[in-house]
Write a protein that holds these residues in place. Structure first.
Motif, PDB file in Angstrom:
ATOM      1  N   MET A   1      29.723  40.888  44.202  1.00 53.55           N
ATOM      2  CA  MET A   1      31.080  41.276  44.610  1.00 53.55           C
ATOM      3  C   MET A   1      31.701  40.121  45.416  1.00 53.55           C
ATOM      4  N   ASP A   2      32.876  39.672  45.019  1.00 53.58           N
ATOM      5  CA  ASP A   2      33.499  38.590  45.772  1.00 53.58           C
ATOM      6  C   ASP A   2      34.332  39.163  46.928  1.00 53.58           C
ATOM      7  N   GLU A   3      34.919  38.253  47.703  1.00 51.64           N
ATOM      8  CA  GLU A   3      35.643  38.678  48.898  1.00 51.64           C
ATOM      9  C   GLU A   3      36.789  39.626  48.542  1.00 51.64           C
ATOM     10  N   PHE A   4      37.513  39.299  47.451  1.00 51.86           N
ATOM     11  CA  PHE A   4      38.646  40.126  47.054  1.00 51.86           C
ATOM     12  C   PHE A   4      38.196  41.548  46.713  1.00 51.86           C
ATOM     13  N   GLU A   5      37.116  41.655  45.936  1.00 50.93           N
ATOM     14  CA  GLU A   5      36.632  42.983  45.547  1.00 50.93           C
ATOM     15  C   GLU A   5      36.146  43.780  46.752  1.00 50.93           C
ATOM     16  N   GLU A   6      35.566  43.081  47.704  1.00 49.23           N
ATOM     17  CA  GLU A   6      35.159  43.758  48.940  1.00 49.23           C
ATOM     18  C   GLU A   6      36.360  44.321  49.679  1.00 49.23           C
ATOM     19  N   ILE A   7      37.445  43.529  49.730  1.00 51.35           N
ATOM     20  CA  ILE A   7      38.656  43.994  50.422  1.00 51.35           C
ATOM     21  C   ILE A   7      39.235  45.200  49.691  1.00 51.35           C
ATOM     22  N   VAL A   8      39.358  45.085  48.351  1.00 50.64           N
ATOM     23  CA  VAL A   8      39.941  46.188  47.577  1.00 50.64           C
ATOM     24  C   VAL A   8      39.111  47.459  47.741  1.00 50.64           C
ATOM     25  N   SER A   9      37.796  47.331  47.710  1.00 51.92           N
ATOM     26  CA  SER A   9      36.963  48.526  47.792  1.00 51.92           C
ATOM     27  C   SER A   9      37.001  49.151  49.179  1.00 51.92           C
ATOM     28  N   SER A  10      37.423  48.377  50.179  1.00 54.25           N
ATOM     29  CA  SER A  10      37.529  48.914  51.534  1.00 54.25           C
ATOM     30  C   SER A  10      38.881  49.554  51.803  1.00 54.25           C
ATOM     31  N   CYS A  11      39.881  49.266  50.947  1.00 51.31           N
ATOM     32  CA  CYS A  11      41.225  49.814  51.137  1.00 51.31           C
ATOM     33  C   CYS A  11      41.360  51.143  50.403  1.00 51.31           C
ATOM     34  N   THR A  12      42.403  51.888  50.764  1.00 53.67           N
ATOM     35  CA  THR A  12      42.662  53.188  50.162  1.00 53.67           C
ATOM     36  C   THR A  12      43.715  53.040  49.067  1.00 53.67           C
ATOM     37  N   PRO A  13      43.388  53.363  47.797  1.00 57.35           N
ATOM     38  CA  PRO A  13      44.399  53.284  46.744  1.00 57.35           C
ATOM     39  C   PRO A  13      45.563  54.203  47.057  1.00 57.35           C
ATOM     40  N   ARG A  14      46.789  53.698  46.955  1.00 54.90           N
ATOM     41  CA  ARG A  14      47.957  54.485  47.313  1.00 54.90           C
ATOM     42  C   ARG A  14      48.864  54.709  46.120  1.00 54.90           C
ATOM     43  N   GLU A  15      48.993  53.707  45.290  1.00 55.50           N
ATOM     44  CA  GLU A  15      49.913  53.806  44.171  1.00 55.50           C
ATOM     45  C   GLU A  15      49.408  52.910  43.051  1.00 55.50           C
ATOM     46  N   THR A  16      49.342  53.447  41.831  1.00 55.49           N
ATOM     47  CA  THR A  16      49.007  52.638  40.668  1.00 55.49           C
ATOM     48  C   THR A  16      50.151  52.751  39.681  1.00 55.49           C
ATOM     49  N   GLY A  17      50.663  51.627  39.234  1.00 58.06           N
ATOM     50  CA  GLY A  17      51.790  51.672  38.322  1.00 58.06           C
ATOM     51  C   GLY A  17      51.788  50.490  37.384  1.00 58.06           C
ATOM     52  N   PRO A  18      52.765  50.457  36.464  1.00 58.69           N
ATOM     53  CA  PRO A  18      52.829  49.356  35.494  1.00 58.69           C
ATOM     54  C   PRO A  18      53.204  48.025  36.122  1.00 58.69           C
ATOM     55  N   VAL A  19      53.853  48.070  37.273  1.00 59.68           N
ATOM     56  CA  VAL A  19      54.328  46.840  37.903  1.00 59.68           C
ATOM     57  C   VAL A  19      53.322  46.313  38.914  1.00 59.68           C
ATOM     58  N   ALA A  20      52.751  47.222  39.685  1.00 55.01           N
ATOM     59  CA  ALA A  20      51.842  46.804  40.748  1.00 55.01           C
ATOM     60  C   ALA A  20      50.920  47.952  41.158  1.00 55.01           C
ATOM     61  N   ASP A  21      49.759  47.577  41.670  1.00 52.73           N
ATOM     62  CA  ASP A  21      48.856  48.545  42.298  1.00 52.73           C
ATOM     63  C   ASP A  21      48.904  48.291  43.798  1.00 52.73           C
ATOM     64  N   THR A  22      49.040  49.358  44.562  1.00 53.46           N
ATOM     65  CA  THR A  22      49.125  49.220  46.007  1.00 53.46           C
ATOM     66  C   THR A  22      47.924  49.884  46.664  1.00 53.46           C
ATOM     67  N   TYR A  23      47.341  49.185  47.597  1.00 55.73           N
ATOM     68  CA  TYR A  23      46.214  49.712  48.376  1.00 55.73           C
ATOM     69  C   TYR A  23      46.586  49.624  49.848  1.00 55.73           C
ATOM     70  N   GLN A  24      46.292  50.676  50.584  1.00 55.25           N
ATOM     71  CA  GLN A  24      46.622  50.676  51.999  1.00 55.25           C
ATOM     72  C   GLN A  24      45.404  50.274  52.820  1.00 55.25           C
ATOM     73  N   ASN A  25      45.660  49.415  53.770  1.00 53.01           N
ATOM     74  CA  ASN A  25      44.602  48.937  54.651  1.00 53.01           C
ATOM     75  C   ASN A  25      44.451  49.919  55.810  1.00 53.01           C
ATOM     76  N   THR A  26      43.587  50.890  55.629  1.00 57.64           N
ATOM     77  CA  THR A  26      43.421  51.925  56.650  1.00 57.64           C
ATOM     78  C   THR A  26      42.302  51.581  57.627  1.00 57.64           C
ATOM     79  N   VAL A  27      41.609  50.490  57.381  1.00 59.03           N
ATOM     80  CA  VAL A  27      40.455  50.164  58.228  1.00 59.03           C
ATOM     81  C   VAL A  27      40.651  48.878  59.022  1.00 59.03           C
ATOM     82  N   GLY A  28      41.893  48.362  59.040  1.00 58.89           N
ATOM     83  CA  GLY A  28      42.188  47.208  59.882  1.00 58.89           C
ATOM     84  C   GLY A  28      41.566  45.909  59.430  1.00 58.89           C
TER      85      GLY A  28
END
Ligand code: ZN
Length: 74
Positions: A1-28
């Motif tokens: 797992m690279d740094e980016f995947e670690e960050i994504v897996s630690s964030c909370t998915p908020r919105e998935t769409g055709p334009v962008a996927d948004t993840y919320q940083n709930t853990v600082g």
């Protein structure tokens, strides 16, 4: 797992769409660019249609050919 995947897996998915996927940083997590905590991570899939509704500071990087934005609200 690279740094980016670690960050994504630690964030909370908020919105998935055709334009962008948004993840919320709930853990600082720190932004990998400026090392300040970010608010949202946005994986941009269709950059030309992206419309950021709020004025905010953004750090940008690229992962797997997609622009990735780290937003910092004031
Ligand atoms: Zn940043």
């Amino acid at each position: 797992m690279d740094e980016f995947e670690e960050i994504v897996s630690s964030c909370t998915p908020r919105e998935t769409g055709p334009v962008a996927d948004t993840y919320q940083n709930t853990v600082g997590l720190a932004c990998p660019s400026c090392e300040e905590p970010f608010d949202d991570l946005v994986v941009v899939k269709e950059f030309t249609r992206l419309n950021l509704s709020e004025l905010m500071d953004v750090c940008a990087t690229v992962h797997d050919g997609n622009p990735v934005l780290f937003t910092h609200r004031k």
